[in-house]
Enzyme design. Structure first.
Site, short mmCIF file in Angstrom:
data_model
loop_
_atom_site.label_atom_id
_atom_site.label_comp_id
_atom_site.label_asym_id
_atom_site.label_seq_id
_atom_site.Cartn_x
_atom_site.Cartn_y
_atom_site.Cartn_z
N LYS A 129 19.11 -24.73 -20.42
CA LYS A 129 17.84 -24.96 -19.72
C LYS A 129 18.00 -25.96 -18.57
CE LYS A 129 16.03 -22.49 -23.02
NZ LYS A 129 15.18 -23.03 -24.04
N CYS A 154 3.06 -23.15 -27.69
CA CYS A 154 3.72 -21.90 -27.33
C CYS A 154 4.64 -21.42 -28.47
CB CYS A 154 4.48 -22.05 -26.01
SG CYS A 154 4.90 -20.45 -25.25
N ALA A 162 12.51 -18.43 -23.03
CA ALA A 162 13.68 -18.63 -22.17
C ALA A 162 15.01 -18.16 -22.79
CB ALA A 162 13.77 -20.09 -21.78
N ALA A 163 15.26 -18.52 -24.04
CA ALA A 163 16.55 -18.16 -24.64
C ALA A 163 16.64 -16.66 -24.89
CB ALA A 163 16.75 -18.94 -25.95
N ARG A 189 11.21 -12.96 -13.53
CA ARG A 189 10.36 -14.15 -13.73
C ARG A 189 11.11 -15.35 -13.14
NH1 ARG A 189 7.97 -14.95 -19.56
NH2 ARG A 189 6.39 -16.09 -18.38
N ASN A 195 7.72 -26.38 -18.91
CA ASN A 195 7.46 -25.57 -20.10
C ASN A 195 6.07 -24.96 -19.98
OD1 ASN A 195 8.28 -24.59 -22.72
ND2 ASN A 195 6.79 -25.99 -23.61
N ASP A 253 11.56 -24.30 -20.46
CA ASP A 253 12.08 -23.20 -19.63
C ASP A 253 13.11 -23.72 -18.65
OD1 ASP A 253 9.25 -22.32 -20.57
OD2 ASP A 253 10.41 -20.52 -20.10
O1 LIG Z 1 7.35 -21.69 -22.50
C1 LIG Z 1 7.90 -20.97 -23.30
C2 LIG Z 1 7.76 -19.48 -23.28
O2 LIG Z 1 6.96 -19.02 -22.21
P1 LIG Z 1 6.71 -17.45 -22.05
O3 LIG Z 1 6.07 -16.97 -23.32
O4 LIG Z 1 5.79 -17.34 -20.86
O5 LIG Z 1 8.04 -16.79 -21.79
C3 LIG Z 1 8.85 -21.55 -24.31
O6 LIG Z 1 8.41 -22.80 -24.75
C4 LIG Z 1 10.21 -21.74 -23.63
O7 LIG Z 1 10.60 -20.55 -22.98
C5 LIG Z 1 11.29 -22.11 -24.62
O8 LIG Z 1 11.59 -21.04 -25.47
P2 LIG Z 1 12.99 -20.97 -26.23
O9 LIG Z 1 13.14 -22.24 -26.98
O10 LIG Z 1 12.84 -19.76 -27.13
O11 LIG Z 1 14.06 -20.78 -25.20
#
Ligand SMILES: O=C(COP(=O)(O)O)[C@H](O)[C@H](O)COP(=O)(O)O
Length: 318
Positions: free
Chosen positions: A235, A130, A24-25, A65, A209, A199
């Site tokens: 988020k 993940c 997400a980030a 997405r 998530n 997410d």
């Molecule tokens: O579920 C996912 C990624 O899913 P995908 O691989 O399908 O994109 C991560 O846990 C969040 O996006 C948070 O990530 P962050 O903490 O880096 O924002």
């Protein structure tokens, strides 16, 4: 297809769609950068044309997405101040906001990393799911505080993002044990924390998530293992304040099973949801750059941040 959309914007959209850019980030940072390129290299001569180009670019990025709200939140942040009577003023505003957005993400990540690190004690083992940059930030900050942290990393089928987590944690010398997703329950009594990213966070404190997060959280609660969600305010999903639900992305079946194996099995249905929803009662804490919150408490902060509601800058004006 709008020819005014910059090729770099299309490239970024394609990379998000195929998950070359993911998480997400990271997606949020990439779309902010793409809008800045669109602005910097625009040859629009009048403000209306410039704004239309930005809207078109934002739409291409928005449609990649659906689940990570960091994407529309990034588009909104970058385009929020697109006021002005000349292309130069508008261009400066977009480029400045995109830079500011990226700086804020970095500093939020550092601040929430400290919050997460304060929850971890020397010698603790953390189970991850993940790959989340926010989770990695928490573990990194704990290591920088001088704590010895171990990680039990779930592989995270079907795309194995756990391998990315394992690689990044090894780069900071954190001992890593990799397990298949279905082994999580067996080891939940042996770990001290479950730490996952998000997410989207809904107004009722539900956490959206990577698929498998909910099962992990329910099991963690049953074992008495605390589960925290590392998720900056980026988020927070503003539309959930007014009752909207979060769209769960369904991905290609071939991520789960190849065509040949499938044909051998016979006529089956394959479902591949990329995310799930964990109800707030299974979550102990949401860790943000503003401190940690009980999931039921995020609505107040959300109202403070999005009080006036949001606009969708990729929509055509009425
Ligand atoms: O579920 C996912 C990624 O899913 P995908 O691989 O399908 O994109 C991560 O846990 C969040 O996006 C948070 O990530 P962050 O903490 O880096 O924002």
């Amino acid at each position: 297809m709008d020819s005014a959309v910059h090729p770099d914007v299309r490239e970024t959209a394609e990379a998000i769609d195929t998950m070359e850019i993911r998480g997400a980030a990271t997606i949020a940072t990439a779309v902010a950068e793409a809008l800045a390129t669109q602005a910097a290299e625009s040859d629009a001569t009048d403000p209306e044309r410039f704004r239309a180009e930005q809207r078109a670019a934002a739409r291409v990025l928005y449609e990649t997405r659906p689940t990570a709200v960091s994407l529309p939140n990034a588009l909104r942040y970058v385009l929020q101040d697109m006021e002005g009577h000349s292309v130069e003023v508008l261009r400066d505003s977009v480029v400045r906001s995109a830079t500011e957005f990226q700086r804020r993400i970095e500093s939020a990540q550092e601040d929430l990393g400290q919050v997460g690190a304060n929850r971890l004690r020397d010698g603790d083992t953390v189970m991850t799911h993940c790959h989340s940059t926010a989770v990695v930030a928490c573990i990194r900050a704990a290591v920088e505080q001088g704590k010895e942290i171990h990680a039990m990393v779930k592989e995270t089928r079907p795309r194995n993002q756990g391998h990315i987590t394992a690689t990044q944690l090894r780069e900071m010398d954190v001992p890593v044990t990799l397990i298949v997703d279905s082994a999580a329950r067996r080891y939940l009594n042996d770990v001290d924390h479950v730490l996952v990213g998000a997410d989207s966070i809904a107004a009722d404190g539900s956490v959206i998530n990577k698929i498998g997060t909910c099962g992990l959280a329910v099991n963690a609660r049953d074992c008495g293992t605390p589960i925290a969600v590392a998720a900056g305010t980026l988020k927070f999903h503003p539309d959930t304040l007014t009752g909207h639900t979060v769209d769960i992305e369904m991905r290609d079946e071939r991520e789960v099973i190849d065509d040949e194996t499938r044909a051998e099995i016979g006529d089956i249905e394959v479902l591949n949801p990329a995310f799930d929803v964990t109800p707030p009662r299974y979550v102990d804490a949401i860790l943000t750059e503003r401190g940690q919150f009980a999931p039921e408490g995020v609505a107040t902060l959300m109202r403070e941040l999005f009080g006036e509601g949001t606009v969708d800058p990729w929509d055509e004006p009425e």
